[in-house]
Design a protein around this motif. Structure first.
Motif, PDB file in Angstrom:
ATOM      1  N   SER A  36      -6.093 -23.936  -2.100  1.00  0.00           N
ATOM      2  CA  SER A  36      -4.790 -24.406  -1.598  1.00  0.00           C
ATOM      3  C   SER A  36      -4.923 -25.292  -0.369  1.00  0.00           C
ATOM      4  CB  SER A  36      -3.895 -23.218  -1.255  1.00  0.00           C
ATOM      5  OG  SER A  36      -4.385 -22.505  -0.125  1.00  0.00           O
ATOM      6  N   GLY A  37      -6.051 -25.164   0.341  1.00  0.00           N
ATOM      7  CA  GLY A  37      -6.226 -25.895   1.584  1.00  0.00           C
ATOM      8  C   GLY A  37      -5.424 -25.314   2.727  1.00  0.00           C
ATOM      9  N   GLU A  38      -5.038 -24.051   2.620  1.00  0.00           N
ATOM     10  CA  GLU A  38      -4.224 -23.386   3.641  1.00  0.00           C
ATOM     11  C   GLU A  38      -4.798 -22.022   3.972  1.00  0.00           C
ATOM     12  OE1 GLU A  38       0.108 -25.155   2.140  1.00  0.00           O
ATOM     13  OE2 GLU A  38      -0.224 -22.981   2.253  1.00  0.00           O
ATOM     14  N   ARG A  39      -4.474 -21.540   5.164  1.00  0.00           N
ATOM     15  CA  ARG A  39      -4.748 -20.149   5.487  1.00  0.00           C
ATOM     16  C   ARG A  39      -3.679 -19.273   4.845  1.00  0.00           C
ATOM     17  NH1 ARG A  39      -7.996 -18.979   9.780  1.00  0.00           N
ATOM     18  NH2 ARG A  39      -7.867 -16.883   8.874  1.00  0.00           N
ATOM     19  N   VAL A  40      -4.078 -18.104   4.372  1.00  0.00           N
ATOM     20  CA  VAL A  40      -3.114 -17.140   3.853  1.00  0.00           C
ATOM     21  C   VAL A  40      -2.210 -16.702   4.998  1.00  0.00           C
ATOM     22  CG1 VAL A  40      -2.854 -14.797   2.929  1.00  0.00           C
ATOM     23  CG2 VAL A  40      -4.565 -16.361   1.952  1.00  0.00           C
ATOM     24  N   ALA A  41      -0.897 -16.883   4.823  1.00  0.00           N
ATOM     25  CA  ALA A  41       0.052 -16.629   5.907  1.00  0.00           C
ATOM     26  C   ALA A  41       0.401 -15.156   6.046  1.00  0.00           C
ATOM     27  CB  ALA A  41       1.331 -17.428   5.676  1.00  0.00           C
ATOM     28  N   ALA A  42       0.343 -14.421   4.956  1.00  0.00           N
ATOM     29  CA  ALA A  42       0.681 -12.995   4.968  1.00  0.00           C
ATOM     30  C   ALA A  42       0.125 -12.369   3.705  1.00  0.00           C
ATOM     31  CB  ALA A  42       2.193 -12.784   5.050  1.00  0.00           C
ATOM     32  N   VAL A  43      -0.106 -11.067   3.752  1.00  0.00           N
ATOM     33  CA  VAL A  43      -0.567 -10.321   2.587  1.00  0.00           C
ATOM     34  C   VAL A  43       0.417  -9.193   2.318  1.00  0.00           C
ATOM     35  CG1 VAL A  43      -2.422  -8.958   1.559  1.00  0.00           C
ATOM     36  CG2 VAL A  43      -2.978 -10.882   3.063  1.00  0.00           C
ATOM     37  N   GLY A  44       0.993  -9.189   1.149  1.00  0.00           N
ATOM     38  CA  GLY A  44       1.918  -8.137   0.755  1.00  0.00           C
ATOM     39  C   GLY A  44       1.394  -7.401  -0.457  1.00  0.00           C
ATOM     40  N   THR A  45       2.270  -6.708  -1.143  1.00  0.00           N
ATOM     41  CA  THR A  45       1.900  -5.943  -2.333  1.00  0.00           C
ATOM     42  C   THR A  45       2.717  -6.445  -3.514  1.00  0.00           C
ATOM     43  OG1 THR A  45       1.476  -4.010  -0.965  1.00  0.00           O
ATOM     44  CG2 THR A  45       1.658  -3.654  -3.339  1.00  0.00           C
ATOM     45  N   GLY A  47       4.081  -6.522  -7.576  1.00  0.00           N
ATOM     46  CA  GLY A  47       4.686  -5.480  -8.391  1.00  0.00           C
ATOM     47  C   GLY A  47       3.675  -4.612  -9.109  1.00  0.00           C
ATOM     48  N   CYS A  48       2.488  -5.155  -9.371  1.00  0.00           N
ATOM     49  CA  CYS A  48       1.441  -4.390 -10.050  1.00  0.00           C
ATOM     50  C   CYS A  48       0.596  -3.592  -9.075  1.00  0.00           C
ATOM     51  CB  CYS A  48       0.561  -5.332 -10.854  1.00  0.00           C
ATOM     52  SG  CYS A  48      -0.421  -6.467  -9.832  1.00  0.00           S
ATOM     53  N   GLY A  49       0.865  -3.762  -7.773  1.00  0.00           N
ATOM     54  CA  GLY A  49       0.105  -3.038  -6.766  1.00  0.00           C
ATOM     55  C   GLY A  49      -1.007  -3.828  -6.126  1.00  0.00           C
ATOM     56  N   ALA A  50      -1.330  -5.008  -6.652  1.00  0.00           N
ATOM     57  CA  ALA A  50      -2.426  -5.808  -6.105  1.00  0.00           C
ATOM     58  C   ALA A  50      -1.984  -6.536  -4.842  1.00  0.00           C
ATOM     59  CB  ALA A  50      -2.900  -6.821  -7.143  1.00  0.00           C
ATOM     60  N   PRO A  51      -2.912  -6.830  -3.945  1.00  0.00           N
ATOM     61  CA  PRO A  51      -2.580  -7.651  -2.779  1.00  0.00           C
ATOM     62  C   PRO A  51      -2.052  -9.014  -3.207  1.00  0.00           C
ATOM     63  CG  PRO A  51      -4.684  -6.593  -2.466  1.00  0.00           C
ATOM     64  CD  PRO A  51      -4.304  -6.361  -3.894  1.00  0.00           C
ATOM     65  N   LEU A  52      -1.081  -9.502  -2.461  1.00  0.00           N
ATOM     66  CA  LEU A  52      -0.377 -10.735  -2.795  1.00  0.00           C
ATOM     67  C   LEU A  52      -0.459 -11.670  -1.604  1.00  0.00           C
ATOM     68  CD1 LEU A  52       1.504 -12.275  -4.740  1.00  0.00           C
ATOM     69  CD2 LEU A  52       3.402 -10.991  -3.760  1.00  0.00           C
ATOM     70  N   MET A  53      -1.082 -12.820  -1.774  1.00  0.00           N
ATOM     71  CA  MET A  53      -1.342 -13.745  -0.680  1.00  0.00           C
ATOM     72  C   MET A  53      -0.278 -14.832  -0.620  1.00  0.00           C
ATOM     73  SD  MET A  53      -4.290 -12.334  -1.793  1.00  0.00           S
ATOM     74  CE  MET A  53      -5.798 -11.600  -1.163  1.00  0.00           C
ATOM     75  N   ALA A  54       0.349 -14.993   0.530  1.00  0.00           N
ATOM     76  CA  ALA A  54       1.397 -15.986   0.723  1.00  0.00           C
ATOM     77  C   ALA A  54       0.806 -17.331   1.141  1.00  0.00           C
ATOM     78  CB  ALA A  54       2.396 -15.514   1.777  1.00  0.00           C
ATOM     79  N   ILE A  55       1.212 -18.381   0.428  1.00  0.00           N
ATOM     80  CA  ILE A  55       0.910 -19.760   0.785  1.00  0.00           C
ATOM     81  C   ILE A  55       2.172 -20.572   0.517  1.00  0.00           C
ATOM     82  CG2 ILE A  55      -1.583 -19.679   0.387  1.00  0.00           C
ATOM     83  CD1 ILE A  55      -1.105 -20.792  -2.415  1.00  0.00           C
ATOM     84  N   SER A  56       2.169 -21.832   0.873  1.00  0.00           N
ATOM     85  CA  SER A  56       3.334 -22.669   0.629  1.00  0.00           C
ATOM     86  C   SER A  56       3.355 -23.157  -0.815  1.00  0.00           C
ATOM     87  CB  SER A  56       3.328 -23.877   1.565  1.00  0.00           C
ATOM     88  OG  SER A  56       2.329 -24.815   1.169  1.00  0.00           O
ATOM     89  N   LEU A  57       4.498 -23.670  -1.245  1.00  0.00           N
ATOM     90  CA  LEU A  57       4.592 -24.266  -2.574  1.00  0.00           C
ATOM     91  C   LEU A  57       3.681 -25.490  -2.675  1.00  0.00           C
ATOM     92  CD1 LEU A  57       8.438 -24.007  -3.179  1.00  0.00           C
ATOM     93  CD2 LEU A  57       6.654 -22.702  -4.356  1.00  0.00           C
TER      94      LEU A  57
END
Length: 330
Positions: A187-196, A198-208
């Motif tokens: 993506s060329g970006e730093r992961v802004a946040a890590v959530g969970t 729906g399947c329980g896996a870590p979810l990494m936030a980036i921009s569109l």
């Protein structure tokens, strides 16, 4: 990559106060009864932003649109997956018999069972499949959940590297740290946040914009790299990525070289063979707007044909008659 899980931070904390534009209207009997707002970005073949609406630069959770990047991390971890198995590792599958059979085979070949999966039990994602599944007297199962192919592949990566199986969904797990590295690199970006997710896996936030760039990276990567192998497997076996009655399948089958993956909360990412790409999110998560918005975005990229028309149709019914539609308005 940060490994914190975000539970209270919202996208609004990162975005401007500008009201997002309307991407689609809900029109019933000639009356506009609702609207879906959101953000969208289109990239030119050289990777530059060609068109944007709303706020495509603030972080979002791409949800299952991140799955191709997770599958690339599994390959980087040394797992030998190809063809349908690799496509299923990047899938939000419909729960059709051919999906479930392959998940079961992958588990058995690795000495695993459904009990090793940490995703929740669920019904098939496709409503037609879910109805048939229940009519057959079957109950919710971990294999049936649409993310089971991804979770199976993650477990295989753990076995390959002697990583713990029971903590593979923790953000600090070696596999998830590798996923984060792939997300950031592509993506060329730093992961802004890590959530969970729906399947329980870590979810990494980036921009569109970062998500579109990541998909562009997948289709333009050198042959034989993990990223290109994922893109090639998905495009060669699109029914395993989604299902018989799914938009991603139709698009990858009928537009040569297209890579497509939707995510929950009405997220969509697509890359074309020449590097043009798009990503959008409907802010209210309304999946009924996804097809019309996707079709219009594809049209702006110059993609036309029966499949785009098919994807864009979102009729509204009154009784048994069609009385309106959800339509893109940009």
């Amino acid at each position: 990559m940060t490994t914190r899980r975000t539970t209270t931070t919202t996208r609004a904390a990162h975005a401007t106060t500008t009201v997002p534009p309307v991407l689609a209207e809900v029109v019933r009997s000639g009356f506009v009864e609702g609207a879906h707002r959101g953000s969208l970005v289109l990239l030119a073949a050289d990777g530059s932003v060609e068109f944007a609406l709303g706020d495509p630069h603030s972080p979002v959770f791409p949800r299952s649109s991140n799955k191709p990047l997770q599958a690339a991390a599994v390959l980087r971890a040394g797992v030998e997956l190809s063809d349908e198995r690799l496509a299923l590792a990047a899938a939000s599958h419909s729960g059709e018999d051919f999906h479930l059979d392959l998940v079961q085979r992958m588990l058995a070949e690795s000495g695993l069972t459904a009990d090793d999966l940490l995703n929740p039990a669920d019904l098939p994602l496709d409503p037609v499949e879910a109805e048939a599944y229940l009519a057959a007297g079957r109950i919710r199962d971990r294999v049936t959940m649409n993310c089971s192919g991804k979770h199976t592949a993650m477990l295989m990566a753990c076995l390959r590297n002697d990583w713990p199986l029971d903590t593979y969904l923790e953000p600090s797990h070696p596999l998830q740290r590798l996923v984060g590295a792939v997300v950031e690199e592509t993506s060329g970006e730093r992961v802004a946040a890590v959530g969970t997710d729906g399947c329980g896996a870590p979810l990494m936030a980036i921009s569109l914009t970062g998500l579109a760039r990541a998909f562009r990276h997948l289709v333009l990567a050198e042959p034989g790299t993990a990223e290109r192998r994922v893109a090639d497997a998905m495009r060669a076996h699109p029914a395993y990525v989604a299902g018989t009655r799914r938009t991603d399948t139709w698009l990858m089958r009928e537009v040569p070289g297209a890579l497509s993956k939707m995510g929950a909360e009405a997220v969509q990412a697509v890359a074309l063979a020449d590097g043009r790409a798009l990503a959008f999110k409907v802010d209210d998560g309304g999946l009924r707007a996804l097809g019309p918005v996707l079709a219009r975005a594809l049209g702006l990229l110059g993609v036309e044909g029966p499949v785009v028309t098919r994807i864009g149709r979102a009729p509204l019914l009154g009784g048994d008659a069609e009385v309106g539609e959800v339509r893109a308005v940009f």
